[in-house]
Design an enzyme around this catalytic site. Structure first.
Site, PDB file in Angstrom:
ATOM      1  N   THR A 387      11.552  -8.448   0.380  1.00 30.79           N
ATOM      2  CA  THR A 387      10.216  -8.141   0.830  1.00 30.79           C
ATOM      3  C   THR A 387       9.986  -6.711   0.379  1.00 30.79           C
ATOM      4  O   THR A 387      10.881  -6.098  -0.164  1.00 30.79           O
ATOM      5  CB  THR A 387      10.258  -8.328   2.372  1.00 30.79           C
ATOM      6  OG1 THR A 387      10.558  -9.687   2.602  1.00 30.79           O
ATOM      7  CG2 THR A 387       9.035  -7.906   3.102  1.00 30.79           C
ATOM      8  N   SER A 458       8.048 -14.601  11.149  1.00 28.18           N
ATOM      9  CA  SER A 458       8.533 -13.571  10.224  1.00 28.18           C
ATOM     10  C   SER A 458       9.323 -12.519  10.994  1.00 28.18           C
ATOM     11  O   SER A 458       9.201 -12.402  12.216  1.00 28.18           O
ATOM     12  CB  SER A 458       7.334 -12.903   9.553  1.00 28.18           C
ATOM     13  OG  SER A 458       7.734 -11.769   8.830  1.00 28.18           O
TER      14      SER A 458
HETATM   15  N1  GLY Z   1      10.347 -13.855   4.618  1.00 31.11           N
HETATM   16  C1  GLY Z   1      11.014 -13.002   5.489  1.00 31.11           C
HETATM   17  C2  GLY Z   1      10.215 -12.669   6.710  1.00 31.11           C
HETATM   18  O1  GLY Z   1       9.004 -12.768   6.691  1.00 31.11           O
HETATM   19  O2  GLY Z   1      10.774 -12.339   7.714  1.00 31.11           O
END
Ligand code: GLY
Length: 575
Positions: A387, A458
């Site tokens: 991310t 998330s």
């Molecule tokens: N895709 C990782 C999160 O959103 O926690």
């Protein structure tokens, strides 16, 4: 910037700061081994230097933090393709200094309307990870363009159009830019997953099939055209027309169920930010469908009951307490957290001081509780390193804390033909079946089961800290399931241990998420400390460098920025 710092440093060094006393102003302490970047007016800290610079140029031209964040975000979609995106989603906290208000924008990807609870299971009801991680079924309806458009329209300065802020990203995509180590290495790391898609090879490989190495040029003409359509038509230029047609066709060809109607109906949502207090500071973060804000605050509430600062930074006793608090929060995450538009999440209870007091009372000061002995509590009122995060502060004290993702590095690894858009595989963040861990080892239950239109839970935890109403800290990180504990440790390092933001970022990180029952530690923790933790019953396991925090501290009229050095290419730039 360094000059400003140097002048400041000389003045402060004139004072005799005794080692034995807590530092009054750690940011400019002569004891610091690692120094933040210092600026006076505005700052952008992100994982890619060009993107930071583009944001700062917007600030210098009179833009506010939101204008800069939008420009930086679109630039990252070009220069940090593994996580910056228009094909993914994320969360943005916006602090409006004049109104003393912080809003939370949820632009998380949504499951298509044909999504079903058993969509990632085989005929025998067994979870099939390849469906949720590498097929078209994994793709959520992207939220980034809607999120940025909403942020700009409601909270931008009004001096810049979407087209203005997209222009630098379009130029970088169209004309190309020089590949640096960080990009070349990240492409190599997931080569097999990426290069099996001809559409991805066509962009991230040379025409003769050889790899893009440092110093080579990456040109993304299709992406430039996609961004141009957004510049000309606004978010509609993404969610309808050529881009949407191509994106949906690519997802369906890969076995997905997304429709043009799903694209057209996507909306970013403004939500009430989640708020807590910690030792006199106000902590503000992202509410569900992020679990981040709730659990950062819940863990802080438990830790507030212990004298962390006295125990010492990264002491065995301090790490033990953090790990035990983390485990109890992740137990609740498995049961209670999900998309609040679909399930009732007991946020108030989870972040209440009383509830934390009960959980903290279960923590033994010298024994690790085995994971099998921890289950979710009863909160009152129950009625991937893949991310990216960036932080922005402008001269008026407005701020943005933005975390965005494609889920895995480069998401699904597949570019939608003719768009230059890397597709996300975000729907793996759903709990496909109770107890089956997702790619991050996270478990969940009904609250986070896949459903039509639902947003997967998330861990992204963009955060801000205030003191007496004044913004003091903006931070966040990538790191999959570890994001919560990474952000937590930035807060504890700064607020308890009085480290400057550069030191707070560089410090060794630990992580526990209950399952697996392992205390993960980065390299650099002393073997003595590890032995003490093991003697307490922790199963200590090494973990690779984790996260990439992008942090700005604001104090005494200065901005102090720290771009995590765990990954190359990060940049704190101010003016
Ligand atoms: N895709 C990782 C999160 O959103 O926690």
């Amino acid at each position: 910037m360094r000059l400003i710092y140097a002048a400041f440093f000389v003045v402060i060094a004139a004072f005799d700061v005794s080692l034995a006393q807590p530092l009054q102003d750690p940011i400019v302490s002569g004891d610091a081994r690692t120094l933040p970047v210092v600026a006076r007016h505005g700052m952008v800290v992100s994982q890619e230097e060009r993107a930071s610079r583009i944001g700062v140029d917007v600030l210098k031209a009179g833009g506010n933090a939101v204008d800069a964040a939008v420009a930086t975000g679109f630039a990252l979609a070009v220069t940090l393709p593994r996580a910056g995106n228009v094909g993914g989603g994320g969360f943005m906290l916006v602090h409006l200094a004049k109104q003393n208000r912080t809003v939370a924008i949820d632009y998380r990807e949504a499951a298509p309307s044909a999504a079903r609870r058993d969509m990632f299971l085989d005929q025998n009801g067994h979870f099939v990870p390849s469906l949720s991680q590498s097929s078209g079924l994994a793709v959520g309806v992207p939220g980034t363009v809607a999120g940025f458009a909403l942020a700009l329209e409601k909270y931008g300065s009004g001096k810049f159009s979407l087209a203005d802020l997209l222009a630098p990203a379009i130029a970088l995509a169209r004309d190309g830019f020089e590949v640096e180590d960080d990009l070349a290495v990240s492409l190599r790391a997931v080569e097999r997953r990426l290069m099996r898609h001809a559409t991805t090879r066509a962009i991230f490989r040379h025409a003769d099939g050889t790899a893009l190495e440092s110093g080579h040029r990456l040109v993304q003409r299709d992406l430039a055209a996609t961004l141009q359509r957004i510049a000309q038509q606004g978010a509609g230029g993404f969610y309808e027309g050529e881009t949407a047609d191509r994106l949906v066709a690519a997802v369906r060809a890969a076995g997905g169920i997304m429709t043009l109607d799903d694209m057209k109906r996507y909306r970013a949502i403004e939500r009430e930010a989640v708020r807590g207090t910690y030792r006199g500071y106000d902590v503000v973060s992202m509410p569900p469908p992020s679990s981040g804000g709730v659990h950062v605050i819940q863990i802080l509430n438990m830790l507030e009951r212990f004298p962390l600062a006295e125990l010492g930074h990264n002491s065995a006793a301090g790490i033990h307490l953090m790990a035990e608090a983390m485990k109890r929060a992740y137990a609740d995450r498995e049961i209670y957290l999900g998309d609040p538009d679909f399930v009732r999440v007991p946020v108030a209870g989870l972040i209440s001081k009383d509830y934390a007091a009960g959980l903290a009372a279960q923590i033994s000061p010298d024994r690790a509780t085995p994971a099998e002995d921890i289950s979710a509590g009863r909160p009152p009122g129950f009625e991937s390193d893949q991310t990216t995060h960036y932080s922005v502060v402008d001269r008026d004290g407005n701020a943005v804390s933005n975390t965005t993702t494609l889920n895995f590095s480069y998401g699904l690894g597949m570019v939608a033909d003719g768009t230059g858009i890397l597709l996300n595989n975000e729907l793996d963040d759903f709990a496909s079946t109770p107890g089956a861990p997702n790619a991050y080892g996270l478990r969940g239950g009904a609250a986070n089961a896949p459903e039509a239109g639902k947003r997967p839970l998330s861990s992204m935890s963009p955060a801000m800290v205030f003191r007496n109403g004044e913004l003091e800290l903006v931070t966040g990180s990538p790191g999959g399931s570890r994001i919560i504990t990474i952000v937590l440790q930035i807060l504890v390092n700064v607020l308890d241990h009085r480290l400057n933001v550069a030191e707070a970022s560089e410090a060794v990180r630990v992580h526990h998420q209950l399952h697996p029952d392992e205390l993960r530690v980065e390299r650099g923790l002393s073997i003595d400390t590890i032995r003490i933790l093991e003697a307490m019953g922790h199963k200590v396991r090494p973990q690779r460098a984790t996260g990439s925090t992008q942090t700005i501290q604001r104090r005494d009229g200065y901005l102090y920025g720290a771009a995590d050095t765990r990954q190359r290419g990060t940049a704190a730039i101010g003016y």
